[in-house]
Design a protein around this motif. Structure first.
Motif, PDB file in Angstrom:
ATOM      1  N   ARG A   1       1.334   0.672  48.734  1.00  0.00           N
ATOM      2  CA  ARG A   1       0.817   0.115  47.482  1.00  0.00           C
ATOM      3  C   ARG A   1       1.107   1.022  46.286  1.00  0.00           C
ATOM      4  NH1 ARG A   1      -3.323  -1.601  50.921  1.00  0.00           N
ATOM      5  NH2 ARG A   1      -4.642   0.216  50.487  1.00  0.00           N
ATOM      6  N   ARG A   2       1.224   2.329  46.517  1.00  0.00           N
ATOM      7  CA  ARG A   2       1.420   3.282  45.423  1.00  0.00           C
ATOM      8  C   ARG A   2       2.877   3.677  45.213  1.00  0.00           C
ATOM      9  NH1 ARG A   2      -3.407   4.292  47.765  1.00  0.00           N
ATOM     10  NH2 ARG A   2      -5.185   4.697  46.431  1.00  0.00           N
ATOM     11  N   ALA A   3       3.721   3.417  46.180  1.00  0.00           N
ATOM     12  CA  ALA A   3       5.130   3.819  46.094  1.00  0.00           C
ATOM     13  C   ALA A   3       6.014   2.591  46.292  1.00  0.00           C
ATOM     14  CB  ALA A   3       5.438   4.865  47.156  1.00  0.00           C
ATOM     15  N   PRO A   4       7.230   2.664  45.819  1.00  0.00           N
ATOM     16  CA  PRO A   4       8.128   1.506  45.951  1.00  0.00           C
ATOM     17  C   PRO A   4       8.785   1.424  47.336  1.00  0.00           C
ATOM     18  CG  PRO A   4       9.227   3.236  44.740  1.00  0.00           C
ATOM     19  CD  PRO A   4       7.825   3.716  44.999  1.00  0.00           C
ATOM     20  N   VAL A   5       7.955   1.408  48.382  1.00  0.00           N
ATOM     21  CA  VAL A   5       8.436   1.296  49.756  1.00  0.00           C
ATOM     22  C   VAL A   5       7.595   0.263  50.488  1.00  0.00           C
ATOM     23  CG1 VAL A   5       9.335   3.666  49.911  1.00  0.00           C
ATOM     24  CG2 VAL A   5       6.965   3.210  50.503  1.00  0.00           C
ATOM     25  N   THR A   6       8.098  -0.203  51.619  1.00  0.00           N
ATOM     26  CA  THR A   6       7.364  -1.174  52.423  1.00  0.00           C
ATOM     27  C   THR A   6       6.509  -0.459  53.460  1.00  0.00           C
ATOM     28  OG1 THR A   6       9.095  -1.390  54.089  1.00  0.00           O
ATOM     29  CG2 THR A   6       9.244  -2.839  52.160  1.00  0.00           C
ATOM     30  N   ASP A   7       5.593  -1.207  54.053  1.00  0.00           N
ATOM     31  CA  ASP A   7       4.758  -0.658  55.130  1.00  0.00           C
ATOM     32  C   ASP A   7       5.629  -0.126  56.267  1.00  0.00           C
ATOM     33  OD1 ASP A   7       2.604  -1.490  53.656  1.00  0.00           O
ATOM     34  OD2 ASP A   7       1.852  -2.925  55.138  1.00  0.00           O
ATOM     35  N   ASP A   8       6.643  -0.899  56.634  1.00  0.00           N
ATOM     36  CA  ASP A   8       7.519  -0.486  57.734  1.00  0.00           C
ATOM     37  C   ASP A   8       8.254   0.815  57.424  1.00  0.00           C
ATOM     38  OD1 ASP A   8       6.913  -2.436  59.565  1.00  0.00           O
ATOM     39  OD2 ASP A   8       8.593  -3.737  59.028  1.00  0.00           O
ATOM     40  N   GLN A   9       8.645   0.994  56.182  1.00  0.00           N
ATOM     41  CA  GLN A   9       9.336   2.230  55.811  1.00  0.00           C
ATOM     42  C   GLN A   9       8.397   3.429  55.895  1.00  0.00           C
ATOM     43  OE1 GLN A   9      10.710   0.901  51.968  1.00  0.00           O
ATOM     44  NE2 GLN A   9      12.816   0.677  52.701  1.00  0.00           N
ATOM     45  N   VAL A  10       7.150   3.247  55.520  1.00  0.00           N
ATOM     46  CA  VAL A  10       6.174   4.339  55.621  1.00  0.00           C
ATOM     47  C   VAL A  10       5.918   4.662  57.084  1.00  0.00           C
ATOM     48  CG1 VAL A  10       3.813   5.071  55.115  1.00  0.00           C
ATOM     49  CG2 VAL A  10       5.098   3.748  53.431  1.00  0.00           C
ATOM     50  N   ARG A  11       5.719   3.637  57.911  1.00  0.00           N
ATOM     51  CA  ARG A  11       5.512   3.871  59.344  1.00  0.00           C
ATOM     52  C   ARG A  11       6.713   4.599  59.952  1.00  0.00           C
ATOM     53  NH1 ARG A  11       3.523  -1.377  58.825  1.00  0.00           N
ATOM     54  NH2 ARG A  11       1.284  -1.478  59.069  1.00  0.00           N
ATOM     55  N   ALA A  12       7.915   4.197  59.553  1.00  0.00           N
ATOM     56  CA  ALA A  12       9.124   4.841  60.069  1.00  0.00           C
ATOM     57  C   ALA A  12       9.197   6.294  59.636  1.00  0.00           C
ATOM     58  CB  ALA A  12      10.362   4.084  59.593  1.00  0.00           C
ATOM     59  N   ALA A  13       8.815   6.586  58.411  1.00  0.00           N
ATOM     60  CA  ALA A  13       8.837   7.976  57.928  1.00  0.00           C
ATOM     61  C   ALA A  13       7.830   8.834  58.694  1.00  0.00           C
ATOM     62  CB  ALA A  13       8.546   8.014  56.432  1.00  0.00           C
ATOM     63  N   VAL A  14       6.644   8.296  58.923  1.00  0.00           N
ATOM     64  CA  VAL A  14       5.633   9.030  59.689  1.00  0.00           C
ATOM     65  C   VAL A  14       6.121   9.230  61.121  1.00  0.00           C
ATOM     66  CG1 VAL A  14       3.277   8.937  60.602  1.00  0.00           C
ATOM     67  CG2 VAL A  14       3.724   8.268  58.241  1.00  0.00           C
ATOM     68  N   GLY A  15       6.708   8.196  61.697  1.00  0.00           N
ATOM     69  CA  GLY A  15       7.242   8.313  63.056  1.00  0.00           C
ATOM     70  C   GLY A  15       8.361   9.336  63.150  1.00  0.00           C
ATOM     71  N   ALA A  16       9.241   9.356  62.159  1.00  0.00           N
ATOM     72  CA  ALA A  16      10.333  10.324  62.149  1.00  0.00           C
ATOM     73  C   ALA A  16       9.780  11.743  62.021  1.00  0.00           C
ATOM     74  CB  ALA A  16      11.298  10.027  61.007  1.00  0.00           C
ATOM     75  N   LEU A  17       8.736  11.913  61.231  1.00  0.00           N
ATOM     76  CA  LEU A  17       8.103  13.222  61.093  1.00  0.00           C
ATOM     77  C   LEU A  17       7.523  13.688  62.426  1.00  0.00           C
ATOM     78  CD1 LEU A  17       7.083  15.597  59.341  1.00  0.00           C
ATOM     79  CD2 LEU A  17       5.047  14.210  58.904  1.00  0.00           C
ATOM     80  N   PHE A  18       6.782  12.820  63.090  1.00  0.00           N
ATOM     81  CA  PHE A  18       6.216  13.181  64.387  1.00  0.00           C
ATOM     82  C   PHE A  18       7.310  13.444  65.420  1.00  0.00           C
ATOM     83  CE2 PHE A  18       2.098  11.032  63.120  1.00  0.00           C
ATOM     84  CZ  PHE A  18       1.348  12.202  63.137  1.00  0.00           C
TER      85      PHE A  18
END
Length: 63
Positions: A28-45
């Motif tokens: 909601r605060r950044a120009p990204v989708t939910d899936d992109q945020v989940r993917a970024a968190v997953g890539a970090l882990f």
């Protein structure tokens, strides 16, 4: 394999719960989708897991 699939590979169990919890507010605060945020968190882990395994193997090899 695309980047989102790669990132989501790092999600499972509690890690998926963390990704789900932060995906909405961040999207909601950044120009990204939910899936992109989940993917970024997953890539970090996934990267943290690989780093942990590599450092453990290095310590084992040093003995």
């Amino acid at each position: 394999m695309d980047a989102i699939s790669f990132g989501k590979a790092g999600l499972g169990g509690w890690r998926a719960s963390v990704a789900d919890a932060v995906a909405g507010p961040v999207a909601r605060r950044a120009p990204v989708t939910d899936d992109q945020v989940r993917a970024a968190v997953g890539a970090l882990f996934l990267a943290l897991s690989v780093t942990y395994v590599v450092s453990s193997v290095k310590r084992l090899a040093a003995r």
